[in-house]
Design a protein around this motif. Sequence first.
Motif, PDB file in Angstrom:
ATOM      1  N   THR A 102     -18.145  38.670 -21.100  1.00 58.53           N
ATOM      2  CA  THR A 102     -17.805  39.972 -21.675  1.00 58.53           C
ATOM      3  C   THR A 102     -17.211  39.808 -23.068  1.00 58.53           C
ATOM      4  O   THR A 102     -16.428  38.892 -23.304  1.00 58.53           O
ATOM      5  CB  THR A 102     -16.760  40.718 -20.814  1.00 58.53           C
ATOM      6  OG1 THR A 102     -15.684  39.818 -20.577  1.00 58.53           O
ATOM      7  CG2 THR A 102     -17.311  41.200 -19.505  1.00 58.53           C
ATOM      8  N   GLN A 106     -12.890  45.741 -29.078  1.00 56.91           N
ATOM      9  CA  GLN A 106     -11.549  46.276 -29.329  1.00 56.91           C
ATOM     10  C   GLN A 106     -10.456  45.467 -28.636  1.00 56.91           C
ATOM     11  O   GLN A 106      -9.283  45.758 -28.794  1.00 56.91           O
ATOM     12  CB  GLN A 106     -11.470  47.721 -28.844  1.00 56.91           C
ATOM     13  CG  GLN A 106     -12.454  48.627 -29.553  1.00 56.91           C
ATOM     14  CD  GLN A 106     -12.349  50.052 -29.057  1.00 56.91           C
ATOM     15  OE1 GLN A 106     -11.270  50.583 -28.920  1.00 56.91           O
ATOM     16  NE2 GLN A 106     -13.472  50.663 -28.797  1.00 56.91           N
ATOM     17  N   LYS A 107     -10.848  44.489 -27.837  1.00 56.51           N
ATOM     18  CA  LYS A 107      -9.842  43.707 -27.125  1.00 56.51           C
ATOM     19  C   LYS A 107     -10.089  42.223 -27.317  1.00 56.51           C
ATOM     20  O   LYS A 107     -11.186  41.740 -27.058  1.00 56.51           O
ATOM     21  CB  LYS A 107      -9.877  44.044 -25.629  1.00 56.51           C
ATOM     22  CG  LYS A 107      -9.273  45.379 -25.354  1.00 56.51           C
ATOM     23  CD  LYS A 107      -9.233  45.701 -23.900  1.00 56.51           C
ATOM     24  CE  LYS A 107      -8.686  47.115 -23.732  1.00 56.51           C
ATOM     25  NZ  LYS A 107      -8.663  47.567 -22.382  1.00 56.51           N
ATOM     26  N   GLU A 108      -9.044  41.547 -27.742  1.00 54.05           N
ATOM     27  CA  GLU A 108      -9.183  40.121 -28.019  1.00 54.05           C
ATOM     28  C   GLU A 108      -8.902  39.299 -26.768  1.00 54.05           C
ATOM     29  O   GLU A 108      -7.933  39.541 -26.067  1.00 54.05           O
ATOM     30  CB  GLU A 108      -8.169  39.770 -29.101  1.00 54.05           C
ATOM     31  CG  GLU A 108      -8.617  38.662 -29.989  1.00 54.05           C
ATOM     32  CD  GLU A 108      -7.801  38.617 -31.248  1.00 54.05           C
ATOM     33  OE1 GLU A 108      -6.663  38.150 -31.176  1.00 54.05           O
ATOM     34  OE2 GLU A 108      -8.300  39.054 -32.295  1.00 54.05           O
ATOM     35  N   GLN A 109      -9.781  38.345 -26.493  1.00 51.68           N
ATOM     36  CA  GLN A 109      -9.546  37.469 -25.332  1.00 51.68           C
ATOM     37  C   GLN A 109      -8.968  36.127 -25.762  1.00 51.68           C
ATOM     38  O   GLN A 109      -8.393  35.414 -24.974  1.00 51.68           O
ATOM     39  CB  GLN A 109     -10.864  37.212 -24.612  1.00 51.68           C
ATOM     40  CG  GLN A 109     -11.533  38.463 -24.084  1.00 51.68           C
ATOM     41  CD  GLN A 109     -12.738  38.120 -23.236  1.00 51.68           C
ATOM     42  OE1 GLN A 109     -12.603  37.694 -22.103  1.00 51.68           O
ATOM     43  NE2 GLN A 109     -13.928  38.308 -23.775  1.00 51.68           N
ATOM     44  N   LEU A 110      -9.179  35.784 -27.020  1.00 51.27           N
ATOM     45  CA  LEU A 110      -8.776  34.456 -27.486  1.00 51.27           C
ATOM     46  C   LEU A 110      -7.279  34.389 -27.755  1.00 51.27           C
ATOM     47  O   LEU A 110      -6.659  35.387 -28.099  1.00 51.27           O
ATOM     48  CB  LEU A 110      -9.524  34.116 -28.779  1.00 51.27           C
ATOM     49  CG  LEU A 110     -11.049  34.136 -28.722  1.00 51.27           C
ATOM     50  CD1 LEU A 110     -11.631  33.945 -30.111  1.00 51.27           C
ATOM     51  CD2 LEU A 110     -11.561  33.054 -27.795  1.00 51.27           C
ATOM     52  N   TRP A 111      -6.734  33.184 -27.633  1.00 52.29           N
ATOM     53  CA  TRP A 111      -5.341  32.943 -28.011  1.00 52.29           C
ATOM     54  C   TRP A 111      -5.351  32.800 -29.532  1.00 52.29           C
ATOM     55  O   TRP A 111      -5.987  31.890 -30.061  1.00 52.29           O
ATOM     56  CB  TRP A 111      -4.823  31.652 -27.400  1.00 52.29           C
ATOM     57  CG  TRP A 111      -4.719  31.620 -25.920  1.00 52.29           C
ATOM     58  CD1 TRP A 111      -5.747  31.576 -25.023  1.00 52.29           C
ATOM     59  CD2 TRP A 111      -3.515  31.596 -25.144  1.00 52.29           C
ATOM     60  NE1 TRP A 111      -5.247  31.529 -23.745  1.00 52.29           N
ATOM     61  CE2 TRP A 111      -3.891  31.535 -23.787  1.00 52.29           C
ATOM     62  CE3 TRP A 111      -2.156  31.617 -25.458  1.00 52.29           C
ATOM     63  CZ2 TRP A 111      -2.965  31.500 -22.753  1.00 52.29           C
ATOM     64  CZ3 TRP A 111      -1.237  31.574 -24.426  1.00 52.29           C
ATOM     65  CH2 TRP A 111      -1.641  31.528 -23.097  1.00 52.29           C
ATOM     66  N   THR A 112      -4.621  33.658 -30.210  1.00 56.63           N
ATOM     67  CA  THR A 112      -4.739  33.691 -31.683  1.00 56.63           C
ATOM     68  C   THR A 112      -4.118  32.481 -32.375  1.00 56.63           C
ATOM     69  O   THR A 112      -4.522  32.135 -33.481  1.00 56.63           O
ATOM     70  CB  THR A 112      -4.108  34.971 -32.244  1.00 56.63           C
ATOM     71  OG1 THR A 112      -2.811  35.106 -31.688  1.00 56.63           O
ATOM     72  CG2 THR A 112      -4.936  36.182 -31.936  1.00 56.63           C
ATOM     73  N   HIS A 113      -3.137  31.825 -31.746  1.00 55.67           N
ATOM     74  CA  HIS A 113      -2.500  30.687 -32.414  1.00 55.67           C
ATOM     75  C   HIS A 113      -3.267  29.395 -32.200  1.00 55.67           C
ATOM     76  O   HIS A 113      -2.971  28.387 -32.829  1.00 55.67           O
ATOM     77  CB  HIS A 113      -1.046  30.532 -31.939  1.00 55.67           C
ATOM     78  CG  HIS A 113      -0.942  30.140 -30.501  1.00 55.67           C
ATOM     79  ND1 HIS A 113      -1.229  31.019 -29.482  1.00 55.67           N
ATOM     80  CD2 HIS A 113      -0.613  28.971 -29.916  1.00 55.67           C
ATOM     81  CE1 HIS A 113      -1.061  30.403 -28.322  1.00 55.67           C
ATOM     82  NE2 HIS A 113      -0.694  29.160 -28.558  1.00 55.67           N
ATOM     83  N   LEU A 114      -4.234  29.431 -31.295  1.00 57.88           N
ATOM     84  CA  LEU A 114      -5.018  28.219 -31.023  1.00 57.88           C
ATOM     85  C   LEU A 114      -6.298  28.216 -31.843  1.00 57.88           C
ATOM     86  O   LEU A 114      -6.762  29.259 -32.299  1.00 57.88           O
ATOM     87  CB  LEU A 114      -5.406  28.173 -29.545  1.00 57.88           C
ATOM     88  CG  LEU A 114      -4.305  28.054 -28.510  1.00 57.88           C
ATOM     89  CD1 LEU A 114      -4.926  28.068 -27.122  1.00 57.88           C
ATOM     90  CD2 LEU A 114      -3.505  26.783 -28.702  1.00 57.88           C
ATOM     91  N   ARG A 156      -6.060  33.118 -35.616  1.00 56.95           N
ATOM     92  CA  ARG A 156      -5.395  34.164 -36.401  1.00 56.95           C
ATOM     93  C   ARG A 156      -5.747  34.064 -37.893  1.00 56.95           C
ATOM     94  O   ARG A 156      -5.594  35.029 -38.630  1.00 56.95           O
ATOM     95  CB  ARG A 156      -3.879  34.120 -36.207  1.00 56.95           C
ATOM     96  CG  ARG A 156      -3.220  32.871 -36.693  1.00 56.95           C
ATOM     97  CD  ARG A 156      -1.706  33.049 -36.860  1.00 56.95           C
ATOM     98  NE  ARG A 156      -1.172  31.853 -37.472  1.00 56.95           N
ATOM     99  CZ  ARG A 156      -0.690  30.816 -36.799  1.00 56.95           C
ATOM    100  NH1 ARG A 156      -0.640  30.871 -35.506  1.00 56.95           N
ATOM    101  NH2 ARG A 156      -0.249  29.751 -37.422  1.00 56.95           N
ATOM    102  N   ILE A 186     -17.883  46.348 -34.174  1.00 51.02           N
ATOM    103  CA  ILE A 186     -16.940  47.338 -34.677  1.00 51.02           C
ATOM    104  C   ILE A 186     -16.074  46.737 -35.805  1.00 51.02           C
ATOM    105  O   ILE A 186     -15.553  45.627 -35.678  1.00 51.02           O
ATOM    106  CB  ILE A 186     -16.078  47.923 -33.521  1.00 51.02           C
ATOM    107  CG1 ILE A 186     -15.369  49.187 -33.966  1.00 51.02           C
ATOM    108  CG2 ILE A 186     -15.106  46.920 -32.948  1.00 51.02           C
ATOM    109  CD1 ILE A 186     -14.772  50.001 -32.823  1.00 51.02           C
TER     110      ILE A 186
ATOM    111  N   ASN B 261      -5.987  46.083 -28.507  1.00 43.21           N
ATOM    112  CA  ASN B 261      -4.880  45.133 -28.448  1.00 43.21           C
ATOM    113  C   ASN B 261      -5.359  43.709 -28.660  1.00 43.21           C
ATOM    114  O   ASN B 261      -6.542  43.414 -28.622  1.00 43.21           O
ATOM    115  CB  ASN B 261      -4.092  45.261 -27.136  1.00 43.21           C
ATOM    116  CG  ASN B 261      -4.973  45.165 -25.932  1.00 43.21           C
ATOM    117  OD1 ASN B 261      -5.851  44.323 -25.876  1.00 43.21           O
ATOM    118  ND2 ASN B 261      -4.760  46.044 -24.966  1.00 43.21           N
ATOM    119  N   ARG B 263      -4.368  39.354 -28.031  1.00 36.75           N
ATOM    120  CA  ARG B 263      -3.601  38.382 -27.261  1.00 36.75           C
ATOM    121  C   ARG B 263      -2.851  37.520 -28.273  1.00 36.75           C
ATOM    122  O   ARG B 263      -3.466  36.774 -29.023  1.00 36.75           O
ATOM    123  CB  ARG B 263      -4.580  37.528 -26.474  1.00 36.75           C
ATOM    124  CG  ARG B 263      -3.908  36.622 -25.494  1.00 36.75           C
ATOM    125  CD  ARG B 263      -4.959  35.938 -24.659  1.00 36.75           C
ATOM    126  NE  ARG B 263      -4.353  35.374 -23.491  1.00 36.75           N
ATOM    127  CZ  ARG B 263      -5.044  34.866 -22.499  1.00 36.75           C
ATOM    128  NH1 ARG B 263      -6.335  34.886 -22.513  1.00 36.75           N
ATOM    129  NH2 ARG B 263      -4.432  34.349 -21.476  1.00 36.75           N
TER     130      ARG B 263
END
Lengths: 327, 264
Positions: A102, A106-114, A156, A186, B261, B263
């Motif tokens: 999926t 509009q929704k982030e699944q990833l860890w932004t600091h990694l 990020r 989007i 949102n 993560r």
Amino acid sequence: MSNIIEIKKISKIFKIKEKEKGLIGSLKSIIKPKYKIKKAVNNLSLTVEKGEIIAFIGPNGAGKSTTIKMLTGILCPTKGEAVVAGINPAKQRKKLAYKIGTVFGQKEQLWTHLTPYDNFKFFGAIYDLKNYEIEKRIKELNDTLELEEFINTPVRNLSLGQRIRCEIAASLIHKPEILFLDEPTIGLDPVVKENIRVLIKRMNKEFGTTIFLTSHDVGDIEKLCKRVVIINDGKVVLDDSMENLKYHYLNNKIIEVKMKEKVNLSDEDGITILKDKGYNLKLSIDVAKKSVADVIKLLNTDKIIDINISNEPLENIISNIYKGNKK
Amino acid sequence: MLTEVRSQIKVTMLSIKYAIMRELLNKVTFISNIIFMILNNASFLIQWLVLYSIKDNFGGYTFKQVILLWGMAAITYGFSHFFFKNAYHLSDTINTGRLDTFLVQPKSVYLQAITSDVTVSAIGDILYGYIMIFVTGFTIEKFLLFTFFGILGGISLTAFIIILGSLSFWFSRTDIIVDTGESLAVNFATYPDGIFKGIVKWILYIALPVGIVNYIPISIISKFNIKLLLLCSIYCILIVLLSIFIFKKGLKRYSSTNLMNARV
């Protein structure tokens, strides 16, 4: 070909609390709450064949995301049943998760600091892949989705386009049979959108992944999908091939013409003046009522400097179907 | 089944590892958070020092037992906040639709929703707890019992918070209930139970995870009692099962949202 998705008369009903305006309204809603029943999806049936790229579109609030959420096991249907890759999402969510991917724009699944690489390792572990399998898959995805340049940069610090590519890669780590893309382009600029479309097509071709796409971007639909399903008020209002959609709904032609002299033309049956700047005209012709040749005769061919005849943009066709103007 | 459990533990540990990696990006903040939490906890002992200079017994507790009680409260709180930080934000996770991410993954939503973040300052709480063992006289037995009850208490406190947070499936925002529940549990855990009487005592032993999580372990560390140890263990299992039951029941009512949102 066999069906990979079968939706049988599925419905989702939400009970939404209604509140009158202002503070008094809020107080009233505490003492005597009022609820509204909202049928987000209403008796919807649909089948999707293996390997298809299907556009599942509709206006905001039509029930697209709710349907996707029921197909992915996020929401349980109020009525009806869905079978995705031979599994009922409401009953076997975990088992289904191994077969689907999926991407929610509009929704982030990833860890932004990694970094994307660390993220892929994490997602690989989630899907119980062994280390060597994860490495092999990362290499494959790296080649297909061209991630080399930023695979070791924290998420990020990536551009939106790069991030979406990584989101798609993460959702493909376990080689899903079906990929649900909810507005994947989007907020992207036209060049990046085009790149993402090319990648989605490549994934479908190289891995045989079935793509279930929702998007408000007509470009995504036109360039990627051979089949379009339009829903409104939770019901399917059109299910047809892209070719048929264009053929049956292209009753209107747009004529843009530059004249030597000013033309006095008024709206008449079959002709709608969209723009009139004296020497330049933009007309919409309903070919069922008036032929293009008749309109050109009306304009007087000797006085035409330049003319452009085009089909009505797909965006308008879809918009008209949304509004229920055409059936 | 065993493979599934192993895989779940691996993912949970990876979540914790990655969350620590994020916190380590700023080393000064990481270390100062831990040190200041130890100092913060230590500052409360001053008031007890003053009180015990007037009287040598409060609610049946000696000064050493009060220090140990503080240590137990700190390790319980620290363990819960370090490993299960997101349990304290469950209400928000439910209301903002962030459970979607976990629902499309083949792992336990319950565990994924509570383990994907850590509170660094909680390391300070855990360290503070162990320092208190040394202050009150170190023995291997005390160390092992303290660790055991710290983990048991941390799990019980987390389960209690999950129960409160899961109410968001029914009543939208319950973050205030969670905050209140947490404050009550933590505040009462740092006072000797002998000073509480009647209904308050009943509440501390039944409604709040304080009596069985903090008071009884202190009495077991002072004087070992296998029956009480079993009681604490059974309580922990029951409250965890109850939290799973309520969470799963609520999950069926989950309606998600389309809020944007990230993560982080």
